[in-house]
Motif scaffolding. Structure first.
Motif, PDB file in Angstrom:
ATOM      1  N   ASN A   1      77.847  52.679  36.057  1.00  0.00           N
ATOM      2  CA  ASN A   1      77.634  54.104  36.293  1.00  0.00           C
ATOM      3  C   ASN A   1      76.168  54.474  36.132  1.00  0.00           C
ATOM      4  OD1 ASN A   1      77.403  53.934  33.519  1.00  0.00           O
ATOM      5  ND2 ASN A   1      79.355  54.952  33.091  1.00  0.00           N
ATOM      6  N   VAL A   2      75.317  53.457  36.133  1.00  0.00           N
ATOM      7  CA  VAL A   2      73.863  53.635  36.120  1.00  0.00           C
ATOM      8  C   VAL A   2      73.287  52.778  37.238  1.00  0.00           C
ATOM      9  CG1 VAL A   2      73.764  54.125  33.642  1.00  0.00           C
ATOM     10  CG2 VAL A   2      73.542  51.761  34.441  1.00  0.00           C
ATOM     11  N   PRO A   3      72.092  53.118  37.741  1.00  0.00           N
ATOM     12  CA  PRO A   3      71.523  52.398  38.897  1.00  0.00           C
ATOM     13  C   PRO A   3      70.977  51.023  38.531  1.00  0.00           C
ATOM     14  CG  PRO A   3      69.993  54.071  38.130  1.00  0.00           C
ATOM     15  CD  PRO A   3      71.240  54.257  37.329  1.00  0.00           C
ATOM     16  N   GLN A   4      71.789  50.001  38.701  1.00  0.00           N
ATOM     17  CA  GLN A   4      71.409  48.649  38.288  1.00  0.00           C
ATOM     18  C   GLN A   4      70.167  48.128  39.006  1.00  0.00           C
ATOM     19  OE1 GLN A   4      75.452  46.694  38.643  1.00  0.00           O
ATOM     20  NE2 GLN A   4      74.891  46.049  36.578  1.00  0.00           N
ATOM     21  N   LYS A   5      69.939  48.598  40.246  1.00  0.00           N
ATOM     22  CA  LYS A   5      68.765  48.115  40.976  1.00  0.00           C
ATOM     23  C   LYS A   5      67.471  48.493  40.263  1.00  0.00           C
ATOM     24  CE  LYS A   5      68.261  52.113  44.083  1.00  0.00           C
ATOM     25  NZ  LYS A   5      66.899  52.480  43.607  1.00  0.00           N
ATOM     26  N   ASN A   6      67.513  49.564  39.482  1.00  0.00           N
ATOM     27  CA  ASN A   6      66.314  49.985  38.752  1.00  0.00           C
ATOM     28  C   ASN A   6      65.937  49.025  37.634  1.00  0.00           C
ATOM     29  OD1 ASN A   6      66.679  52.182  40.381  1.00  0.00           O
ATOM     30  ND2 ASN A   6      66.592  53.719  38.748  1.00  0.00           N
ATOM     31  N   TYR A   7      66.860  48.137  37.264  1.00  0.00           N
ATOM     32  CA  TYR A   7      66.620  47.225  36.148  1.00  0.00           C
ATOM     33  C   TYR A   7      66.400  45.788  36.615  1.00  0.00           C
ATOM     34  CZ  TYR A   7      69.200  51.306  34.541  1.00  0.00           C
ATOM     35  OH  TYR A   7      69.643  52.589  34.351  1.00  0.00           O
ATOM     36  N   LYS A   8      66.413  45.613  37.932  1.00  0.00           N
ATOM     37  CA  LYS A   8      66.229  44.265  38.486  1.00  0.00           C
ATOM     38  C   LYS A   8      64.901  43.637  38.052  1.00  0.00           C
ATOM     39  CE  LYS A   8      66.457  41.766  42.888  1.00  0.00           C
ATOM     40  NZ  LYS A   8      66.597  41.899  44.363  1.00  0.00           N
ATOM     41  N   PRO A   9      63.783  44.405  38.019  1.00  0.00           N
ATOM     42  CA  PRO A   9      62.523  43.793  37.569  1.00  0.00           C
ATOM     43  C   PRO A   9      62.591  43.273  36.134  1.00  0.00           C
ATOM     44  CG  PRO A   9      62.091  45.844  38.724  1.00  0.00           C
ATOM     45  CD  PRO A   9      63.570  45.783  38.501  1.00  0.00           C
ATOM     46  N   PHE A  10      63.341  43.958  35.283  1.00  0.00           N
ATOM     47  CA  PHE A  10      63.490  43.526  33.893  1.00  0.00           C
ATOM     48  C   PHE A  10      64.307  42.240  33.824  1.00  0.00           C
ATOM     49  CE2 PHE A  10      65.895  43.504  29.909  1.00  0.00           C
ATOM     50  CZ  PHE A  10      64.884  43.643  28.968  1.00  0.00           C
ATOM     51  N   ILE A  11      65.415  42.211  34.517  1.00  0.00           N
ATOM     52  CA  ILE A  11      66.296  41.040  34.466  1.00  0.00           C
ATOM     53  C   ILE A  11      65.604  39.809  35.042  1.00  0.00           C
ATOM     54  CG2 ILE A  11      68.446  40.067  35.360  1.00  0.00           C
ATOM     55  CD1 ILE A  11      69.581  42.942  35.289  1.00  0.00           C
ATOM     56  N   GLU A  12      64.981  39.977  36.193  1.00  0.00           N
ATOM     57  CA  GLU A  12      64.325  38.832  36.831  1.00  0.00           C
ATOM     58  C   GLU A  12      63.095  38.378  36.054  1.00  0.00           C
ATOM     59  OE1 GLU A  12      63.553  40.022  40.837  1.00  0.00           O
ATOM     60  OE2 GLU A  12      65.628  39.650  41.488  1.00  0.00           O
ATOM     61  N   GLY A  13      62.319  39.345  35.555  1.00  0.00           N
ATOM     62  CA  GLY A  13      61.121  38.983  34.804  1.00  0.00           C
ATOM     63  C   GLY A  13      61.435  38.362  33.462  1.00  0.00           C
ATOM     64  N   ASN A  14      62.470  38.866  32.793  1.00  0.00           N
ATOM     65  CA  ASN A  14      62.836  38.346  31.485  1.00  0.00           C
ATOM     66  C   ASN A  14      63.267  36.889  31.555  1.00  0.00           C
ATOM     67  OD1 ASN A  14      62.358  40.159  29.426  1.00  0.00           O
ATOM     68  ND2 ASN A  14      64.481  40.197  28.764  1.00  0.00           N
ATOM     69  N   ALA A  15      63.834  36.506  32.675  1.00  0.00           N
ATOM     70  CA  ALA A  15      64.300  35.132  32.833  1.00  0.00           C
ATOM     71  C   ALA A  15      63.142  34.143  32.893  1.00  0.00           C
ATOM     72  CB  ALA A  15      65.154  35.017  34.089  1.00  0.00           C
ATOM     73  N   LYS A  16      61.927  34.651  33.116  1.00  0.00           N
ATOM     74  CA  LYS A  16      60.771  33.772  33.300  1.00  0.00           C
ATOM     75  C   LYS A  16      59.855  33.708  32.083  1.00  0.00           C
ATOM     76  CE  LYS A  16      60.708  35.025  38.213  1.00  0.00           C
ATOM     77  NZ  LYS A  16      59.938  35.716  39.289  1.00  0.00           N
ATOM     78  N   ILE A  17      60.100  34.552  31.087  1.00  0.00           N
ATOM     79  CA  ILE A  17      59.210  34.576  29.928  1.00  0.00           C
ATOM     80  C   ILE A  17      59.972  34.196  28.661  1.00  0.00           C
ATOM     81  CG2 ILE A  17      57.695  36.302  30.950  1.00  0.00           C
ATOM     82  CD1 ILE A  17      59.007  38.413  29.221  1.00  0.00           C
ATOM     83  N   GLN A  18      59.209  33.834  27.653  1.00  0.00           N
ATOM     84  CA  GLN A  18      59.800  33.417  26.387  1.00  0.00           C
ATOM     85  C   GLN A  18      60.129  34.638  25.522  1.00  0.00           C
ATOM     86  OE1 GLN A  18      57.159  31.045  23.982  1.00  0.00           O
ATOM     87  NE2 GLN A  18      58.724  30.511  22.480  1.00  0.00           N
TER      88      GLN A  18
END
Length: 450
Positions: free
Chosen positions: A384-401
């Protein structure tokens, strides 16, 4: 955590137990009843002041016990309190399964205040999908596992998508380096009308907390352990670069506003008023802003922390060192079923959707592989929230420690608050001296780490 005397008492108790057949023989209650039912005590039950969460917790206990008729859950309120922990353990009052923060396990393991569970998780469902970084928090130097995670957070950048658009920035492609943050902050500030490009905390230990994440993101550390114990590590190129960036954004670009000595409530208010472009925080800040200031979820995005790493934390469960193998096995069953169970995500999301709970925020992403795929699918179904707005966080977090807080974190943060305050309120602050002086103070704090 424990005083010298209580540690001696615990060690002595452990030796006595070992002499009569191991720590398990010192369990304060029988492992099983005559009918083969194992009862385990657990904490972490929500208090009466959180009626919805408590209701769900109690419902889950009933559902779990129905599926596991040989296990009974004796749930208690509260979490791990460092002030009373050792006394509860020595007095036989500590729960079989107890809640901890990510900053706790290393010390608890070193003091033998948790049971090793390595051999009991081999067949645990989805165990191999739990992120290695989170299991590492509960792992001893010799590779033994002493607990399981059940929640996590990591800091990133909360940003106002509307201000990004007005400043000619692409809200779907937020900054990925601090240099890009700086450039974006200048453009947002240029909109005028009291708009601030970037804000940061510097008060009530929150400044030190954020400075820690700055240093981590730039490849540095706050403290490192060597042969001589823990030492401050932020008087370094990473620490210097963090302060220089803050100084330049504040004084050269004027993109951080003139009002300083801020804490989280101040910055959330700025964001809620539509006058702030970006600030460092976790995704859980968004519901607070939306509800307190009557905003819309669509207005905000989350980006990963710029750079190489971010400060993260979380919580989980460890086991009483006196717990029997039967209780440890039962405790693992409970933790997996309740907290590490992608099979229940859809049910939980559907239940929560009836109580105005935001679903789809990038929180508690504990898994990789198929487990995370299943959770993501459930969240997408009930979002019920716009998940596309959080895509940069999810994708970026996967690449950093993700790095946890240093030992004696709150004491260290109090010192580093002064560093943040100085650079944000004094244009001529001596950055090198700030780092050197703070490092000496932090070395004194770290000298007490056992």
């Amino acid at each position: 955590m424990a005083g010298t005397q209580s540690r001696r008492t615990l060690i002595a108790a452990g030796i006595a137990c070992a002499l009569v057949g191991g720590l398990a023989s010192c369990s304060s209650s029988p492992a099983t009843s005559k009918d083969g039912v194992v009862t385990i005590t657990v904490n972490g039950m929500p208090p009466m002041t959180q009626p919805v969460d408590r209701k769900y917790f109690e419902e889950d206990i009933k559902a779990f016990e129905k599926e596991h008729p040989k296990i009974k859950i004796d749930a208690r309120e509260g979490q791990m309190d460092p002030k009373t922990f050792s006394a509860k353990l020595a007095g036989g009052q500590l729960e079989d399964l107890y809640y901890v923060y990510f900053t706790d396990p290393a010390g608890l393991i070193a003091r033998r205040q948790g049971a090793e569970i390595t051999k009991y998780v081999k067949n645990m469902p989805y165990y191999d999908d739990i992120k290695a970084d989170y299991l590492k928090v509960f792992t001893s130097p010799d590779g033994g596992l002493y607990g399981l995670p059940n929640g996590q957070y990591s800091l990133g950048l909360i940003y106002n998508r509307d201000l990004f658009k007005k400043a000619g920035l692409n809200p779907d492609k937020p900054p990925v380096t601090w240099e890009e943050v700086r450039a974006a902050a200048k453009k947002i500030t240029a909109l005028g009308n009291g708009t601030v490009g970037y804000a940061d905390y510097s008060k009530n230990n929150q400044g030190g907390w954020h400075f820690t994440s700055w240093v981590y993101s730039l490849g540095g550390d706050i403290a490192l352990e060597g042969n001589d114990g823990w030492k401050a590590a932020f008087d370094s190129p990473a620490g210097r670069k963090a302060l220089q960036m803050l100084h330049d954004m504040r004084w050269t670009d004027n993109s951080m506003g003139t009002r300083q000595l801020l804490q989280i409530e101040d910055v959330q208010k700025m964001m809620g008023a539509g006058k702030l472009g970006m600030y460092m925080a976790g995704p859980d800040n968004i519901p607070t802003i939306v509800k307190q200031f009557e905003r819309k979820y669509e207005e905000y995005g989350v980006a990963a922390m710029p750079g190489k790493a971010t400060l993260g934390g979380g919580n989980g469960f460890m086991f009483n060192p006196k717990a029997s193998p039967e209780k440890i096995k039962a405790g693992i069953e409970w933790v997996q079923w309740k907290y590490l169970n992608p099979e229940r995500t859809e049910f939980e999301d559907k239940r929560a959707s009836n109580n105005d709970v935001p679903i789809g925020l990038p929180l508690d992403r504990l898994f990789t592989g198929m487990a995370q795929v299943k959770q993501d699918a459930a969240h997408a179904k009930y979002a019920n929230v716009p998940q596309k707005n959080y895509k940069p966080f999810i994708e970026g977090n996967a690449k950093i420690q993700q790095k946890v807080e240093p030992p004696n974190a709150q004491q260290i943060y109090a010192v580093l608050d002064g560093v943040m305050q100085a650079v944000l309120t004094d244009k001529d602050a001596d950055l090198d001296k700030l780092l050197t002086d703070a490092a000496k103070k932090v070395d004194g704090i770290l000298a007490t780490v056992k």
